[in-house]
Motif scaffolding. Structure first.
Motif, PDB file in Angstrom:
ATOM      1  N   ILE A 430       0.834  -1.202   0.000  1.00  0.00           N
ATOM      2  CA  ILE A 430       0.000   0.000   0.000  1.00  0.00           C
ATOM      3  C   ILE A 430       0.872   1.256   0.000  1.00  0.00           C
ATOM      4  O   ILE A 430       0.592   2.240  -0.690  1.00  0.00           O
ATOM      5  CB  ILE A 430      -0.950  -0.016   1.215  1.00  0.00           C
ATOM      6  CG1 ILE A 430      -1.941  -1.187   1.090  1.00  0.00           C
ATOM      7  CG2 ILE A 430      -1.696   1.299   1.337  1.00  0.00           C
ATOM      8  CD1 ILE A 430      -2.858  -1.353   2.284  1.00  0.00           C
ATOM      9  N   LEU A 431       1.973   1.207   0.802  1.00  0.00           N
ATOM     10  CA  LEU A 431       2.885   2.350   0.861  1.00  0.00           C
ATOM     11  C   LEU A 431       3.535   2.598  -0.498  1.00  0.00           C
ATOM     12  O   LEU A 431       3.737   3.751  -0.905  1.00  0.00           O
ATOM     13  CB  LEU A 431       3.949   2.082   1.927  1.00  0.00           C
ATOM     14  CG  LEU A 431       4.857   3.255   2.312  1.00  0.00           C
ATOM     15  CD1 LEU A 431       4.039   4.379   2.941  1.00  0.00           C
ATOM     16  CD2 LEU A 431       5.945   2.787   3.278  1.00  0.00           C
ATOM     17  N   TRP A 432       3.849   1.522  -1.211  1.00  0.00           N
ATOM     18  CA  TRP A 432       4.447   1.652  -2.550  1.00  0.00           C
ATOM     19  C   TRP A 432       3.480   2.364  -3.486  1.00  0.00           C
ATOM     20  O   TRP A 432       3.875   3.237  -4.285  1.00  0.00           O
ATOM     21  CB  TRP A 432       4.783   0.260  -3.079  1.00  0.00           C
ATOM     22  CG  TRP A 432       5.581   0.252  -4.370  1.00  0.00           C
ATOM     23  CD1 TRP A 432       5.229   0.790  -5.571  1.00  0.00           C
ATOM     24  CD2 TRP A 432       6.872  -0.326  -4.557  1.00  0.00           C
ATOM     25  NE1 TRP A 432       6.199   0.579  -6.508  1.00  0.00           N
ATOM     26  CE2 TRP A 432       7.240  -0.110  -5.913  1.00  0.00           C
ATOM     27  CE3 TRP A 432       7.756  -1.016  -3.734  1.00  0.00           C
ATOM     28  CZ2 TRP A 432       8.434  -0.547  -6.447  1.00  0.00           C
ATOM     29  CZ3 TRP A 432       8.949  -1.454  -4.271  1.00  0.00           C
ATOM     30  CH2 TRP A 432       9.296  -1.227  -5.595  1.00  0.00           C
ATOM     31  N   GLU A 433       2.197   1.998  -3.406  1.00  0.00           N
ATOM     32  CA  GLU A 433       1.202   2.595  -4.282  1.00  0.00           C
ATOM     33  C   GLU A 433       0.948   4.048  -3.932  1.00  0.00           C
ATOM     34  O   GLU A 433       0.688   4.878  -4.814  1.00  0.00           O
ATOM     35  CB  GLU A 433      -0.104   1.799  -4.204  1.00  0.00           C
ATOM     36  CG  GLU A 433       0.033   0.367  -4.715  1.00  0.00           C
ATOM     37  CD  GLU A 433      -1.220  -0.459  -4.435  1.00  0.00           C
ATOM     38  OE1 GLU A 433      -2.145   0.085  -3.772  1.00  0.00           O
ATOM     39  OE2 GLU A 433      -1.267  -1.623  -4.859  1.00  0.00           O
ATOM     40  N   LYS A 438      10.584   4.881  -2.742  1.00  0.00           N
ATOM     41  CA  LYS A 438      11.547   5.501  -1.824  1.00  0.00           C
ATOM     42  C   LYS A 438      11.100   5.365  -0.377  1.00  0.00           C
ATOM     43  O   LYS A 438      11.905   5.034   0.509  1.00  0.00           O
ATOM     44  CB  LYS A 438      11.727   6.975  -2.193  1.00  0.00           C
ATOM     45  CG  LYS A 438      12.720   7.688  -1.309  1.00  0.00           C
ATOM     46  CD  LYS A 438      12.878   9.146  -1.724  1.00  0.00           C
ATOM     47  CE  LYS A 438      13.867   9.855  -0.801  1.00  0.00           C
ATOM     48  NZ  LYS A 438      14.019  11.289  -1.169  1.00  0.00           N
ATOM     49  N   GLU A 439       9.825   5.604  -0.123  1.00  0.00           N
ATOM     50  CA  GLU A 439       9.309   5.491   1.240  1.00  0.00           C
ATOM     51  C   GLU A 439       9.310   4.040   1.696  1.00  0.00           C
ATOM     52  O   GLU A 439       9.531   3.743   2.875  1.00  0.00           O
ATOM     53  CB  GLU A 439       7.889   6.062   1.296  1.00  0.00           C
ATOM     54  CG  GLU A 439       7.337   6.222   2.702  1.00  0.00           C
ATOM     55  CD  GLU A 439       8.101   7.261   3.506  1.00  0.00           C
ATOM     56  OE1 GLU A 439       8.086   7.168   4.756  1.00  0.00           O
ATOM     57  OE2 GLU A 439       8.727   8.163   2.893  1.00  0.00           O
ATOM     58  N   VAL A 440       9.086   3.119   0.757  1.00  0.00           N
ATOM     59  CA  VAL A 440       9.130   1.695   1.111  1.00  0.00           C
ATOM     60  C   VAL A 440      10.540   1.311   1.553  1.00  0.00           C
ATOM     61  O   VAL A 440      10.729   0.617   2.566  1.00  0.00           O
ATOM     62  CB  VAL A 440       8.681   0.829  -0.080  1.00  0.00           C
ATOM     63  CG1 VAL A 440       8.920  -0.658   0.211  1.00  0.00           C
ATOM     64  CG2 VAL A 440       7.204   1.061  -0.370  1.00  0.00           C
ATOM     65  N   LEU A 441      11.535   1.775   0.790  1.00  0.00           N
ATOM     66  CA  LEU A 441      12.922   1.476   1.165  1.00  0.00           C
ATOM     67  C   LEU A 441      13.291   2.128   2.496  1.00  0.00           C
ATOM     68  O   LEU A 441      14.030   1.551   3.306  1.00  0.00           O
ATOM     69  CB  LEU A 441      13.868   1.941   0.059  1.00  0.00           C
ATOM     70  CG  LEU A 441      13.797   1.166  -1.262  1.00  0.00           C
ATOM     71  CD1 LEU A 441      14.712   1.802  -2.308  1.00  0.00           C
ATOM     72  CD2 LEU A 441      14.183  -0.296  -1.038  1.00  0.00           C
ATOM     73  N   LYS A 442      12.769   3.329   2.711  1.00  0.00           N
ATOM     74  CA  LYS A 442      13.083   4.031   3.950  1.00  0.00           C
ATOM     75  C   LYS A 442      12.514   3.286   5.157  1.00  0.00           C
ATOM     76  O   LYS A 442      13.216   3.035   6.150  1.00  0.00           O
ATOM     77  CB  LYS A 442      12.529   5.447   3.890  1.00  0.00           C
ATOM     78  CG  LYS A 442      12.905   6.297   5.109  1.00  0.00           C
ATOM     79  CD  LYS A 442      12.259   7.667   5.042  1.00  0.00           C
ATOM     80  CE  LYS A 442      12.760   8.442   3.824  1.00  0.00           C
ATOM     81  NZ  LYS A 442      12.180   9.826   3.807  1.00  0.00           N
ATOM     82  N   GLN A 443      11.240   2.913   5.094  1.00  0.00           N
ATOM     83  CA  GLN A 443      10.636   2.226   6.225  1.00  0.00           C
ATOM     84  C   GLN A 443      11.126   0.776   6.340  1.00  0.00           C
ATOM     85  O   GLN A 443      11.337   0.270   7.440  1.00  0.00           O
ATOM     86  CB  GLN A 443       9.111   2.253   6.111  1.00  0.00           C
ATOM     87  CG  GLN A 443       8.513   3.630   6.271  1.00  0.00           C
ATOM     88  CD  GLN A 443       7.014   3.590   6.448  1.00  0.00           C
ATOM     89  OE1 GLN A 443       6.426   2.539   6.734  1.00  0.00           O
ATOM     90  NE2 GLN A 443       6.367   4.749   6.281  1.00  0.00           N
ATOM     91  N   GLY A 444      11.311   0.135   5.172  1.00  0.00           N
ATOM     92  CA  GLY A 444      11.829  -1.235   5.211  1.00  0.00           C
ATOM     93  C   GLY A 444      13.245  -1.288   5.767  1.00  0.00           C
ATOM     94  O   GLY A 444      13.588  -2.149   6.588  1.00  0.00           O
TER      95      GLY A 444
END
Length: 504
Positions: A430-433, A438-444
């Motif tokens: 959902i975050l990717w969409e 970039k935010e996915v990599l940051k939180q992951g």
């Protein structure tokens, strides 16, 4: 609104946690560090006598926990005999009995004794406060009075009188009266009689001098007096006051060490061996023994399976503290609040490298499949359920493939929390969409960094030892987390916003 109640609660939790931990260390001698060694003595007593062919009963004194020593375990070997442990006048005794004892008879008693620095827990016999009646025959009565008079004139209290009285029977000062008394009485019983006649309650006690590797040793007699509410021990040969560090009091109630009915030529000998063992194992028996006390909140009283479970559960607050530190003070973003703690628990089971590889493979594959499910326009519950089934299938496939390739480390990937992984994949998708990769990599990445740091903290041997053996640490962790929850200042990662100001 006043913050006083909040700080009072934090202070109360901190003080209670520290007090519980110190009490547990002092009262039960639980060590602060893992791997600490304690000296333990293996002592074996052998009773030998000749049976008369009829019923026989053997009564033997047993050691009790005392200053400097604590009895951990005890065992007996006595085929054909019944055995009872008795408590008489504050002293412990073992009683063997049989209907028929013929010829050579051998009974064995063995004990594990822990050497401690604990001077508060002593199962000693009640103090001797009554004087024994003493009767002398002539001319021993006159000699006894003269010896007492000489010692009394050179003393000021009961302890100095005892030392002077013992000195009267040494080779250097032994006079005619002392030599006369020694022709009729043994030294220690004679000293007991003289002390009681002089108004000093005294009795003969027996102790075992501990020396590593010694065999066929016998007990030594000591002189114990009672004066002004205190018990004092004296060496009857030298007059030295006090108990040596290697003296284990075996019988301290003034009774016989060994009594045999229905047998003759009875004797007792001792063998001993010293060894070191981990302190945690050495005190485990004592923790179980004192389980009924209110202040002994011991996990050690549980079965081993539950102990292993709690050893892992009690690490979760440590991981939670790491998460709070990184999120509140550092400002690191994670996918889910405490998901990194659960991943860190999985790392403990799988090892760090295997866990990282497995986590990345499962999440990456799950994201690919989840991206396809998003095109099916499923409802949330159905979509998450499909992701859960997909995660299970992925873990199963990876496990089988790694086993076929001879990588046994891959089998431990099953320890990953599947529900948490499924929700992680759903949230990242959902975050990717919504926010982009970039935010996915940051939180992951933040989640992985947090999980690794939590793993390093939770897998530390000292932290595992402290959290498992000192439950008061949980209150200290609670106080620290409450204080962190009250922080409203800048996070470290937010300070970069002020970089242009410093450049100007």
């Amino acid at each position: 609104m006043s913050r006083l109640p909040f700080y009072l609660i934090v202070a109360l939790l901190m003080v209670a946690g520290i007090a519980m931990s110190i009490h547990r260390h002092v009262q039960f001698e639980v060590p602060w560090t893992p791997g600490e060694q304690r000296q333990v003595w293996e002592i074996e007593a052998q009773v030998i006598f000749d049976g008369n062919g009829g019923p026989a009963k053997v009564d033997m004194a047993l050691p009790s926990s005392q200053p400097g020593f604590r009895v951990l375990t005890e065992h007996t070997a006595s085929p054909g005999y019944g055995l009872s442990f008795l408590q008489e006048a504050g002293a412990r005794r073992a009683e063997w009995s049989t209907r028929e004892a013929t010829g050579d008879q051998r009974l064995y008693y063995s004990a594990q004794v822990l050497v401690t620095d604990d001077l508060r827990k002593a199962s000693e016999a009640p103090a001797v406060t009554k004087l024994q009646e003493v009767a002398w025959e002539r001319p021993y009565d006159t000699a006894a009075e003269q010896v007492i008079s000489d010692a009394w004139s050179h003393s000021s209290d009961a302890s100095t009188f005892t030392r002077e009285l013992i000195s009267e029977f040494t080779d250097e000062r032994q006079g005619e009266n002392a030599r006369l008394l020694l022709t009729q009485f043994d030294r220690v019983p004679l000293l007991v009689r003289l002390l009681n006649q002089a108004g000093v309650p005294a009795q003969e006690v027996s102790g075992l001098m501990l020396e590593d590797g010694r065999r066929r040793q016998s007990l030594t007699s000591w002189l114990q007096i009672y004066d002004d509410g205190r018990q004092m021990l004296f060496d009857p040969t030298t007059g030295v006051q006090g108990r040596p560090d290697n003296l284990l009091m075996w019988e301290n109630a003034g009774q016989a060490v060994l009594e045999v009915e229905g047998g003759s030529n009875s004797r007792i000998s001792f063998s001993m061996l010293s060894r070191n063992q981990p302190a945690a194992a050495a005190v485990r028996s004592q923790l179980a023994e004192d389980n009924d006390t209110l202040l002994n909140f011991s996990i050690h009283s549980l079965p081993l399976e539950e102990q292993a479970l709690f050893q892992t559960i009690l690490l979760i607050p440590i991981g939670a503290l790491v998460v709070v530190l990184l999120r509140v003070l550092v400002g690191l973003k994670t996918s889910g609040t405490f998901m990194p703690v659960l991943i860190a628990l999985a790392f403990i089971q799988t090892s760090l490298l295997t866990g990282l590889v497995g986590f990345l493979l499962v999440v990456a594959t799950g994201l690919v499949i989840r991206s396809y499910l998003s095109h099916l326009n499923l409802l949330l519950v159905a979509r998450v359920t499909a992701v859960i089934i997909t995660v299970i299938a992925i873990i199963s496939i990876f496990t089988v493939v790694s086993y076929r390739m001879g990588l046994n480390a891959g089998l431990t990937i099953t320890f990953f929390p599947m529900i948490i992984l499924s929700w992680t994949i759903e949230r990242m998708s959902i975050l990717w969409e919504e926010e982009g990769p970039k935010e996915v990599l940051k939180q992951g990445g933040g989640s992985l960094i947090t999980a690794v740091l939590a793993y390093l903290a939770m897998n530390n041997p000292w932290i595992r030892h402290i959290t498992f053996n000192f439950l008061g640490v949980q209150l200290i962790l609670m106080a620290m987390i409450l204080l962190l929850g009250n922080y409203t200042g800048y996070r470290l990662l937010e300070l970069r916003r002020f970089k242009p100001v410093t450049e100007d």
